[in-house]
Design a protein around this motif. Structure first.
Motif, PDB file in Angstrom:
ATOM      1  N   THR A  26      25.977   6.635  19.200  1.00 37.62           N
ATOM      2  CA  THR A  26      25.192   6.755  20.448  1.00 37.62           C
ATOM      3  C   THR A  26      25.436   5.536  21.337  1.00 37.62           C
ATOM      4  N   SER A  27      25.620   4.350  20.711  1.00 41.17           N
ATOM      5  CA  SER A  27      25.816   3.137  21.522  1.00 41.17           C
ATOM      6  C   SER A  27      27.154   3.168  22.256  1.00 41.17           C
ATOM      7  N   ARG A  28      28.079   3.995  21.765  1.00 41.52           N
ATOM      8  CA  ARG A  28      29.374   4.130  22.462  1.00 41.52           C
ATOM      9  C   ARG A  28      29.424   5.422  23.276  1.00 41.52           C
ATOM     10  N   ASN A  29      28.258   6.044  23.478  1.00 40.99           N
ATOM     11  CA  ASN A  29      28.162   7.262  24.302  1.00 40.99           C
ATOM     12  C   ASN A  29      29.044   8.399  23.793  1.00 40.99           C
ATOM     13  N   LEU A  30      29.093   8.574  22.482  1.00 41.83           N
ATOM     14  CA  LEU A  30      30.023   9.562  21.907  1.00 41.83           C
ATOM     15  C   LEU A  30      29.383  10.925  21.633  1.00 41.83           C
TER      16      LEU A  30
ATOM     17  N   LEU B 248      21.636  -0.066   5.130  1.00 44.71           N
ATOM     18  CA  LEU B 248      21.696   1.270   5.733  1.00 44.71           C
ATOM     19  C   LEU B 248      20.441   1.534   6.567  1.00 44.71           C
ATOM     20  N   VAL B 249      19.287   1.187   6.012  1.00 44.06           N
ATOM     21  CA  VAL B 249      18.026   1.393   6.739  1.00 44.06           C
ATOM     22  C   VAL B 249      18.020   0.538   8.016  1.00 44.06           C
ATOM     23  N   GLU B 250      18.414  -0.736   7.914  1.00 43.73           N
ATOM     24  CA  GLU B 250      18.467  -1.618   9.100  1.00 43.73           C
ATOM     25  C   GLU B 250      19.374  -1.027  10.169  1.00 43.73           C
ATOM     26  N   TYR B 251      20.518  -0.580   9.726  1.00 45.18           N
ATOM     27  CA  TYR B 251      21.493   0.003  10.662  1.00 45.18           C
ATOM     28  C   TYR B 251      20.934   1.267  11.330  1.00 45.18           C
ATOM     29  N   MET B 252      20.293   2.138  10.548  1.00 43.07           N
ATOM     30  CA  MET B 252      19.814   3.420  11.098  1.00 43.07           C
ATOM     31  C   MET B 252      18.668   3.246  12.095  1.00 43.07           C
ATOM     32  N   ILE B 253      17.972   2.082  12.055  1.00 41.29           N
ATOM     33  CA  ILE B 253      16.898   1.847  13.026  1.00 41.29           C
ATOM     34  C   ILE B 253      17.344   0.892  14.137  1.00 41.29           C
ATOM     35  N   SER B 254      18.639   0.532  14.139  1.00 45.67           N
ATOM     36  CA  SER B 254      19.130  -0.471  15.094  1.00 45.67           C
ATOM     37  C   SER B 254      19.333   0.070  16.500  1.00 45.67           C
ATOM     38  N   GLY B 255      19.212   1.379  16.666  1.00 43.75           N
ATOM     39  CA  GLY B 255      19.402   1.969  17.997  1.00 43.75           C
ATOM     40  C   GLY B 255      19.081   3.449  17.932  1.00 43.75           C
ATOM     41  N   PRO B 256      19.162   4.125  19.080  1.00 40.01           N
ATOM     42  CA  PRO B 256      18.826   5.549  19.090  1.00 40.01           C
ATOM     43  C   PRO B 256      19.792   6.385  18.262  1.00 40.01           C
ATOM     44  N   VAL B 257      19.273   7.500  17.777  1.00 44.50           N
ATOM     45  CA  VAL B 257      20.101   8.496  17.100  1.00 44.50           C
ATOM     46  C   VAL B 257      19.860   9.838  17.810  1.00 44.50           C
ATOM     47  N   VAL B 258      20.760  10.785  17.581  1.00 48.95           N
ATOM     48  CA  VAL B 258      20.537  12.148  18.070  1.00 48.95           C
ATOM     49  C   VAL B 258      20.452  13.034  16.832  1.00 48.95           C
ATOM     50  N   VAL B 259      19.265  13.618  16.607  1.00 47.67           N
ATOM     51  CA  VAL B 259      19.121  14.526  15.460  1.00 47.67           C
ATOM     52  C   VAL B 259      19.318  15.943  15.971  1.00 47.67           C
ATOM     53  N   GLN B 260      20.060  16.715  15.207  1.00 44.86           N
ATOM     54  CA  GLN B 260      20.404  18.042  15.713  1.00 44.86           C
ATOM     55  C   GLN B 260      20.515  19.061  14.569  1.00 44.86           C
ATOM     56  N   ILE B 261      20.306  20.312  14.925  1.00 40.48           N
ATOM     57  CA  ILE B 261      20.521  21.391  13.961  1.00 40.48           C
ATOM     58  C   ILE B 261      21.763  22.143  14.404  1.00 40.48           C
ATOM     59  N   LEU B 262      22.704  22.271  13.464  1.00 43.18           N
ATOM     60  CA  LEU B 262      23.914  23.047  13.719  1.00 43.18           C
ATOM     61  C   LEU B 262      23.775  24.359  12.964  1.00 43.18           C
ATOM     62  N   SER B 263      24.291  25.430  13.553  1.00 44.99           N
ATOM     63  CA  SER B 263      24.251  26.703  12.829  1.00 44.99           C
ATOM     64  C   SER B 263      25.602  27.397  12.921  1.00 44.99           C
ATOM     65  N   GLY B 264      25.815  28.311  11.990  1.00 45.81           N
ATOM     66  CA  GLY B 264      27.059  29.071  11.955  1.00 45.81           C
ATOM     67  C   GLY B 264      27.339  29.510  10.538  1.00 45.81           C
ATOM     68  N   LYS B 265      28.429  30.242  10.366  1.00 45.93           N
ATOM     69  CA  LYS B 265      28.798  30.695   9.020  1.00 45.93           C
ATOM     70  C   LYS B 265      29.215  29.487   8.177  1.00 45.93           C
ATOM     71  N   ASP B 266      28.652  29.384   6.980  1.00 47.02           N
ATOM     72  CA  ASP B 266      28.937  28.254   6.081  1.00 47.02           C
ATOM     73  C   ASP B 266      28.776  26.902   6.775  1.00 47.02           C
ATOM     74  N   ALA B 267      27.744  26.809   7.608  1.00 52.06           N
ATOM     75  CA  ALA B 267      27.578  25.618   8.455  1.00 52.06           C
ATOM     76  C   ALA B 267      27.486  24.319   7.646  1.00 52.06           C
ATOM     77  N   ILE B 268      26.869  24.376   6.456  1.00 55.97           N
ATOM     78  CA  ILE B 268      26.657  23.135   5.693  1.00 55.97           C
ATOM     79  C   ILE B 268      27.998  22.553   5.241  1.00 55.97           C
ATOM     80  N   ALA B 269      28.813  23.384   4.584  1.00 57.02           N
ATOM     81  CA  ALA B 269      30.123  22.914   4.101  1.00 57.02           C
ATOM     82  C   ALA B 269      31.069  22.655   5.274  1.00 57.02           C
ATOM     83  N   LYS B 270      30.995  23.521   6.285  1.00 59.92           N
ATOM     84  CA  LYS B 270      31.909  23.355   7.424  1.00 59.92           C
ATOM     85  C   LYS B 270      31.651  22.029   8.131  1.00 59.92           C
ATOM     86  N   ASN B 271      30.359  21.697   8.300  1.00 61.90           N
ATOM     87  CA  ASN B 271      30.052  20.430   8.961  1.00 61.90           C
ATOM     88  C   ASN B 271      30.559  19.241   8.146  1.00 61.90           C
ATOM     89  N   ARG B 272      30.430  19.307   6.814  1.00 60.11           N
ATOM     90  CA  ARG B 272      30.930  18.212   5.982  1.00 60.11           C
ATOM     91  C   ARG B 272      32.447  18.056   6.156  1.00 60.11           C
TER      92      ARG B 272
END
Ligand code: UDP
Ligand code: MG
Length: 167
Positions: free
Chosen positions: A41-45, A89-113
């Protein structure tokens, strides 16, 4: 019509209905939780990362920007509590904003990995998000649920699970 024939037709009908229902169930979309992490998020990605999901057949069905509290980050990653990288990891994850999102699709869990690539970007194959954007094994740009159980727990952590998945 003879009783035996009627019974056979009845049995075939039940079989056809069962096959139809099972195939519909197996074809249904899966839902998975994704987090675009602070290094990204800090690099606007966010938009560039979302293109990876969309181009690989996943839909972004929910998305919100937030900054995790320490308590949230600790609970979200509780499974790693005993690991040496947990506090960082905890320090890093609270160091700036995050974008939480839900992805959907066929086999979305494995496909996203697959789309994300390996945890350590040094091992991530070309064409994956982490290979392209991750800065280190910790600052690796994205989180994705690793199983159906994790997906349900992690989606429920940030969203109303039933409201989203029954749409
Ligand atoms: N992590 C780390 N050092 C490690 C392993 C993991 O800092 O040696 C961080 C990294 O940000 C990773 C997160 O902890 O994404 C959760 O680790 P996990 O093994 O669940 O990897 P993931 O499921 O995110 O690929
Ligand atoms: Mg994990």
């Amino acid at each position: 019509m003879k009783g035996a024939l009627k019974y056979t037709i009845y049995k075939i009908s039940i079989l056809i209905i069962t096959i139809f229902l099972v195939s519909k169930y197996m074809d249904r979309d899966e839902y998975t939780l994704s987090i675009i992490k602070p290094d990204a998020t800090s690099r606007n990605l966010t938009s560039e990362i979302n293109e990876y999901f969309i181009n690989n057949g996943l839909r972004v069905v929910e998305q919100k920007a937030t900054t995790l509290t320490r308590a949230q980050a600790e609970e979200f990653y509780a499974e790693h509590k005993a690991r040496p990288f947990y506090n960082d990891l905890v320090e890093y994850m609270i160091s700036g904003p995050v974008v939480v999102q839900i992805l959907s699709g066929k086999d979305a869990i494995a496909k996203n990995r697959e789309i994300m690539g390996a945890t350590n970007p040094a091992n991530a194959i070309p064409g994956t998000i982490r290979e392209k954007f991750a800065e280190s094994v910790e600052r690796n740009s994205v989180h994705g649920s690793d199983s159906a159980e994790s997906a349900k727990r992690e989606i429920s952590f940030f969203f109303n699970y039933d409201e989203v998945t029954n749409k």
